[in-house]
Design an enzyme around this catalytic site. Structure first.
Site, PDB file in Angstrom:
ATOM      1  N   SER A   1       0.833  -1.198   0.000  1.00 58.62           N
ATOM      2  CA  SER A   1       0.000   0.000   0.000  1.00 58.62           C
ATOM      3  C   SER A   1       0.865   1.244   0.000  1.00 58.62           C
ATOM      4  O   SER A   1       1.977   1.238   0.545  1.00 58.62           O
ATOM      5  CB  SER A   1      -0.903   0.000   1.241  1.00 58.62           C
ATOM      6  OG  SER A   1      -0.360   0.834   2.234  1.00 58.62           O
ATOM      7  N   LYS A   2       0.352   2.291  -0.625  1.00 54.21           N
ATOM      8  CA  LYS A   2       1.209   3.463  -0.761  1.00 54.21           C
ATOM      9  C   LYS A   2       1.411   4.197   0.553  1.00 54.21           C
ATOM     10  O   LYS A   2       2.338   4.966   0.684  1.00 54.21           O
ATOM     11  CB  LYS A   2       0.728   4.400  -1.874  1.00 54.21           C
ATOM     12  CG  LYS A   2      -0.648   4.937  -1.765  1.00 54.21           C
ATOM     13  CD  LYS A   2      -0.953   5.789  -2.994  1.00 54.21           C
ATOM     14  CE  LYS A   2      -2.419   6.104  -3.070  1.00 54.21           C
ATOM     15  NZ  LYS A   2      -2.857   6.564  -4.364  1.00 54.21           N
ATOM     16  N   ARG A   3       0.576   3.912   1.536  1.00 55.39           N
ATOM     17  CA  ARG A   3       0.780   4.545   2.833  1.00 55.39           C
ATOM     18  C   ARG A   3       1.897   3.854   3.620  1.00 55.39           C
ATOM     19  O   ARG A   3       2.579   4.467   4.417  1.00 55.39           O
ATOM     20  CB  ARG A   3      -0.509   4.524   3.657  1.00 55.39           C
ATOM     21  CG  ARG A   3      -1.326   5.789   3.521  1.00 55.39           C
ATOM     22  CD  ARG A   3      -2.739   5.598   3.994  1.00 55.39           C
ATOM     23  NE  ARG A   3      -3.473   4.670   3.131  1.00 55.39           N
ATOM     24  CZ  ARG A   3      -3.827   3.441   3.469  1.00 55.39           C
ATOM     25  NH1 ARG A   3      -3.559   2.970   4.653  1.00 55.39           N
ATOM     26  NH2 ARG A   3      -4.476   2.671   2.613  1.00 55.39           N
ATOM     27  N   ARG A   4       2.065   2.565   3.392  1.00 55.44           N
ATOM     28  CA  ARG A   4       2.955   1.775   4.226  1.00 55.44           C
ATOM     29  C   ARG A   4       4.261   1.395   3.513  1.00 55.44           C
ATOM     30  O   ARG A   4       5.309   1.323   4.111  1.00 55.44           O
ATOM     31  CB  ARG A   4       2.184   0.505   4.574  1.00 55.44           C
ATOM     32  CG  ARG A   4       2.686  -0.311   5.691  1.00 55.44           C
ATOM     33  CD  ARG A   4       1.705  -1.411   6.045  1.00 55.44           C
ATOM     34  NE  ARG A   4       1.116  -2.042   4.872  1.00 55.44           N
ATOM     35  CZ  ARG A   4      -0.151  -2.441   4.795  1.00 55.44           C
ATOM     36  NH1 ARG A   4      -0.953  -2.298   5.815  1.00 55.44           N
ATOM     37  NH2 ARG A   4      -0.612  -3.002   3.699  1.00 55.44           N
TER      38      ARG A   4
END
Ligand code: GLU
Length: 469
Positions: free
Chosen positions: A234-237
């Site tokens: 995921s782009k957040r993680r």
């Protein structure tokens, strides 16, 4: 039948490595069959799309080897809004869709649950179109929808478990599910190769194809890409942007080779293979349906191998963006005028065998171009222990008159200086290396000193000696 596939990214952020993998798979599949790969930018979510993301996707595709002109398009989904609306209208006129004015709260109050989906309340109310009325697809009460999927066999969905889903919102705008199907029809798509995340949409979409009277495509849902904790990337993680890998100094060839190994492998236990082998051997129906682990460490190792395999002139050329900086790569710590092309060329082969990503070139060579080395204080503390001052004094004296100034003589000299003090070469090198390069690790020391030259070497050794007083 001419094969027509498409890659259909939504330009809502940086280009995800999983998207790059799907793009490559589509592109190769078309190429192998003399077909066409279409690029369609799904830009209908106006609130989340930005034109620069589209540009980013196009340039990242180009970087990875999917050049403009090797695909059809780009088409933009927003240009087909008329077709989407017309299809919605056709479904309504044919009785396959109905207007619904239920709010989420109404449905919840009736079904007592948030999760059961729509209860069909408006199915037979015959509501006309109107502000705030969504258009819902009337799913069949019986039968099943069999999805023919090249990777997953024939996942089968019972129609009665598929809710009457929305195809156009209360403001009349068609939703993704419908727009995506209508575009695939308009563009004559024969195979939909896309991420597994879309599998739950597929029975609904296939029902739409059937209802619109067109034979559905063959599907292929390629595995989700996960991190080491088996969580979806995921782009957040996680570091997911292809552009981030590019800017860190991954080679496009290494990257696309690695991406194609997510769920597939070439013959004969090989992993690192020329792109032509991948283009020949890749088979969509050999792709493993289980989640594919994106192993950044392995990718790094891969990249190191690709770097080492480059002819040295290509390596020098490949380093260029980090030696000067670009729009997206930070400039190095030296001024452009301080850069010395010949000195760089002299150490490039030494660096080539030691770095795994191209950005690492900068800390390896900055000592050559900066007036004073960037001293890493922890390295200094570690190297400048008792005896360092005496060792530096002896090295300075020996280096002052050394002839010739080359790596072999430098090594023999420091070896002798160390031996007189009961030090092995490794120990004797440490203070010299930190004084000259600022670091405890780096390129081979004596070759570095040879390229740096006698004057600058002595200046740095004397400066370090002063600091030790
Ligand atoms: N625009 C969709 C996405 O980026 C792709 C849909 C599809 O490939 O069918 O997830």
């Amino acid at each position: 039948m001419t094969v027509r596939v498409r890659f259909a990214p939504s330009p809502t952020g940086m280009f995800h490595v999983g998207g790059a993998r799907s793009a490559l798979q589509n592109w190769i599949f078309a190429k192998q069959r003399g077909g066409v790969c279409v690029l369609r930018v799904e830009d209908t979510d106006a609130a989340r799309n930005r034109p620069e993301w589209t540009e980013g996707i196009l340039s990242a595709l180009d970087w990875i080897g999917i050049a403009r002109g090797s695909y059809e398009g780009p088409y933009f989904q927003s240009a087909y809004a008329g077709e989407h609306r017309a299809a919605a209208q056709r479904l309504h006129e044919g009785g396959r869709a109905y207007y619904c004015d239920c709010t989420r709260e109404d449905v919840q109050a009736r079904t007592g649950s948030q999760h059961r989906g729509y209860d069909g309340f408006c199915r037979d109310r015959g509501l006309p179109a109107g502000e705030g009325r969504a258009l819902r697809f009337r799913t069949p009460d019986e039968g099943e929808t069999v999805v023919v999927d090249l990777i997953r066999g024939e996942p089968t969905f019972e129609n009665k478990l598929i809710e009457d889903f929305v195809i156009a919102r209360g403001d009349g705008s068609p939703v993704f599910l419908l727009a995506n199907v209508v575009d695939d029809m308009t563009m004559g798509i024969t195979h939909v190769i896309r991420a597994e995340e879309h599998l739950p949409n597929t029975p609904k979409q296939q029902l739409l194809w059937d209802a619109l009277g067109v034979k559905p495509p063959i599907w292929a849902h390629v595995p989700v890409v996960v991190n080491e904790k088996r969580q979806k990337l995921s782009k957040r993680r996680d570091k997911v942007a292809l552009e981030a890998y590019r800017d860190e100094g991954y080679l496009a060839d290494a990257m696309r080779n690695y991406l194609m190994l997510l769920g597939w492998a070439p013959s004969g236990d090989r992993e690192i293979v020329p792109w032509s082998v991948i283009e020949d051997e890749f088979r969509l129906d050999e792709v493993n349906p289980s989640p594919a682990f994106f192993d950044e460490k392995k990718l790094r190792a891969f990249n190191g191998e690709y770097i080492r395999a480059l002819p040295v002139e290509d390596f020098v050329a490949a380093c260029q963006p980090w030696l000067t900086g670009t729009d997206t790569i930070a400039p190095p710590p030296w001024q452009p005028a301080e850069f010395d092309r010949a000195a760089f060329a002299a150490v490039a082969p030494l660096a080539q065998t030691r770095i795994a990503v191209l950005s690492e070139i900068v800390p390896n060579v900055d000592f050559l171009f900066l007036a004073d080395p960037l001293i890493d204080e922890a390295a200094w503390a570690k190297a400048m222990k008792e005896g360092a001052a005496d060792l530096l004094d002896a090295a300075i004296t020996a280096f002052e008159s050394l002839e010739p100034w080359d790596a072999g003589s430098l090594k023999a000299t420091l070896e002798a200086v160390g031996a007189e003090r009961g030090l092995k070469l490794g120990k004797a090198q440490a203070p010299v290396r930190v004084a000259v390069t600022g670091r405890t690790v780096g390129l081979p020391l004596f070759e570095s000193l040879e390229v740096l030259g006698r004057d600058r070497t002595l200046t740095r050794l004397r400066a370090a000696r002063v600091r030790l007083v």
